[in-house]
Every structure is written in C-alpha cells, then in structure tokens.
Design an enzyme around this catalytic site. Structure first.
Site, PDB file in Angstrom:
ATOM      1  N   ASP A  38      51.548 -15.103   6.095  1.00 39.53           N
ATOM      2  CA  ASP A  38      50.724 -14.460   7.127  1.00 39.53           C
ATOM      3  C   ASP A  38      49.421 -13.841   6.622  1.00 39.53           C
ATOM      4  O   ASP A  38      48.971 -12.820   7.165  1.00 39.53           O
ATOM      5  CB  ASP A  38      51.559 -13.406   7.879  1.00 39.53           C
ATOM      6  CG  ASP A  38      52.820 -14.000   8.466  1.00 39.53           C
ATOM      7  OD1 ASP A  38      53.040 -15.208   8.295  1.00 39.53           O
ATOM      8  OD2 ASP A  38      53.592 -13.258   9.083  1.00 39.53           O
ATOM      9  N   LYS A  50      55.300 -19.993  12.484  1.00 41.57           N
ATOM     10  CA  LYS A  50      56.527 -19.288  12.874  1.00 41.57           C
ATOM     11  C   LYS A  50      56.254 -18.366  14.053  1.00 41.57           C
ATOM     12  O   LYS A  50      55.223 -17.698  14.096  1.00 41.57           O
ATOM     13  CB  LYS A  50      57.077 -18.501  11.680  1.00 41.57           C
ATOM     14  CG  LYS A  50      56.153 -17.414  11.154  1.00 41.57           C
ATOM     15  CD  LYS A  50      56.692 -16.839   9.859  1.00 41.57           C
ATOM     16  CE  LYS A  50      55.833 -15.735   9.304  1.00 41.57           C
ATOM     17  NZ  LYS A  50      55.841 -14.485  10.042  1.00 41.57           N
ATOM     18  N   CYS A  94      57.008  -8.757   7.883  1.00 40.39           N
ATOM     19  CA  CYS A  94      57.281 -10.191   7.664  1.00 40.39           C
ATOM     20  C   CYS A  94      57.775 -10.497   6.260  1.00 40.39           C
ATOM     21  O   CYS A  94      58.609 -11.396   6.077  1.00 40.39           O
ATOM     22  CB  CYS A  94      56.046 -11.003   8.014  1.00 40.39           C
ATOM     23  SG  CYS A  94      55.718 -10.967   9.783  1.00 40.39           S
TER      24      CYS A  94
HETATM   25  N1  TIU Z   1      53.239 -10.666   9.369  1.00 39.71           N
HETATM   26  C1  TIU Z   1      53.688  -9.482   9.783  1.00 39.71           C
HETATM   27  O1  TIU Z   1      54.079  -8.636   9.002  1.00 39.71           O
HETATM   28  N2  TIU Z   1      53.645  -9.231  11.148  1.00 39.71           N
HETATM   29  C2  TIU Z   1      53.497  -7.993  11.695  1.00 39.71           C
HETATM   30  O2  TIU Z   1      53.482  -7.860  12.904  1.00 39.71           O
HETATM   31  N3  TIU Z   1      53.348  -6.944  10.842  1.00 39.71           N
HETATM   32  C3  TIU Z   1      53.097  -5.652  11.146  1.00 39.71           C
HETATM   33  O3  TIU Z   1      53.126  -4.828  10.239  1.00 39.71           O
HETATM   34  N4  TIU Z   1      52.808  -5.312  12.384  1.00 39.71           N
END
Ligand code: TIU
Length: 228
Positions: free
Chosen positions: A29, A134, A167
């Site tokens: 991400d 994802k 994540c």
């Molecule tokens: N990729 C991930 O961690 N998604 C989130 O929504 N993280 C947050 O800390 N909000």
C-alpha cells in the site's frame, strides 16, 4: 543458482534465518492515497507527512531485492469503480465529509485506476512484478496472493509498507497463520501514529515472536545475494 542455505540476520526476538531463494519482498500500500495529500489517509483525518520517512528505506531495499533477482510483490488497497466490493460498513466509517469513491484532487478516493490509488513513483512496480489489488486491509483476503507465493515456492516474507498497525499488521497475521515466516524491517513500515508503530512492532516480536521478527533494512540489504 540462488544459494539455498540460510543466512542469519540480526533481529528481534532472535536472528532470522533468511533463505533467499524462498523469500519474497511484499510491499504494502505505498500508494499516493496513503502518502500524499488529498487521498484516503488524509480523508481519515491523518497527517500523511508522518509516513513519508519510510519511502527511502523501501526504495533502497527494493533496489537491492531486484539486484538479487528475488521475487518482489506489491499490494494496493482499493475498490472497483462500481464499488461493488466495498462493504457498506467500510464506506460509512471515517465520518469525514468525503467517502471512498468520492472525487478528490487525485481522482476518486481509493478506487482502482485512479491516480491516488496507484503506487508512488519512487517504488513503482516493474512490469514483471505482480501487483495484488486487495479490497481489505490484509493482502491475503479476497486475493490470489497465497497462490502466487505457493507457485514460486515462497516460505518467507519480508513485509514493508503502510500502515504498521493496520495493513502491515493484518497481513503479517494472515501470513503467519498460513505458515509463512515474516520479517518486518522497522524503518520500512510507518504509521500516522508513532506510538501505534512502536507497539505494533512489539506485538509482532512479543512472546518469542508470536507473529514474526523485526529487524532493519540495512541488515537485510547487507546479506542479500548478488544477482544470479
Ligand atoms: N494500508 C492501510 O494501512 N490502510 C489503512 O486504512 N490504514 C490506516 O492506517 N488507516
């Protein structure tokens, strides 16, 4: 041939025995939506400058991984343009003025194909590197990640990206339950909340490494094999 024997990397709670041939780098991400203003991270009320320090260590680890000729996999969190894979429970949360799918400065927030959803230029995938799209926090949920890893004979994962306690943590837990050994370089993961980052890492290594190991990217780069 890649060396099949293992190499020790200093880590918490004890050294990690890296077997390069069966270890993949999984970058989670590192998308504009989480690292640049105007995206999902900011929509949730976060200061995205808090996580940008992880970019350069990730870039160096990615270059070293590619130079070693080992498998790199990227993941992106996001949804179909018609939002049919977006649970109402996820859409509603956040309580901001905007939601997933709304228009922002980088296109529709957390929607596949939009500028904000894509991976930042510094870490952009090569055409040969699989990208996992994802819908959830974990990279195994509703994806073909496990199949791809099994097809490549992968048993170990170096997991990086954002955010540490969301994540990254979810994916480390999913991977651990599927039998993968997980190593997390602390400098290649980041959170909008520094205390969640610290405690998130401690939760991985507690109880004799309940979910995996934590080390740093310099130590990992130092032992990577040269190109085959
Ligand atoms: N990729 C991930 O961690 N998604 C989130 O929504 N993280 C947050 O800390 N909000």
């Amino acid at each position: 041939m890649i060396e099949k024997s293992s190499i020790k990397i200093e880590a918490e709670p004890y050294p990690f025995a890296l077997t390069a041939a069966s270890c993949a780098l999984l970058i989670l991400d590192m998308q504009r939506d989480f690292l640049e203003p105007g995206g999902f991270g900011e929509m949730l009320g976060n200061d995205v400058s808090q996580v940008r320090h992880a970019i350069e260590p990730n870039r160096q680890l990615l270059m070293a991984w590619r130079a070693a000729g080992l498998l790199v996999i990227h993941a992106r969190e996001g949804h179909r343009p018609d939002l049919t894979d977006l649970p109402e429970a996820k859409r509603k949360r956040g309580w901001g003025k905007t939601s997933i799918g709304d228009h922002g400065p980088m296109g529709r927030i957390l929607v596949r194909g939009e500028k904000g959803h894509d991976i930042i230029p510094e870490l952009y995938p090569l055409p040969s590197e699989p990208v996992i799209d994802k819908p959830g926090k974990g990279a195994f949920y509703a994806t073909d990640l496990h199949t791809i890893l099994q097809n490549h004979g992968i048993k170990q994962l170096v997991i990086t990206g954002v955010t540490t306690e969301v994540c990254v943590h979810t994916t480390v837990r999913e991977a651990n339950d599927r039998g993968y050994e997980c190593l997390v370089p602390h400098d290649c993961v980041a959170s909008y909340f520094p205390h969640f980052h610290e405690v998130g890492l401690k939760m991985i290594t507690a109880q004799g490494g309940i979910f995996g190991w934590v080390s740093d990217s310099t130590r990992i780069r130092a032992v990577l094999p040269k190109k085959l």
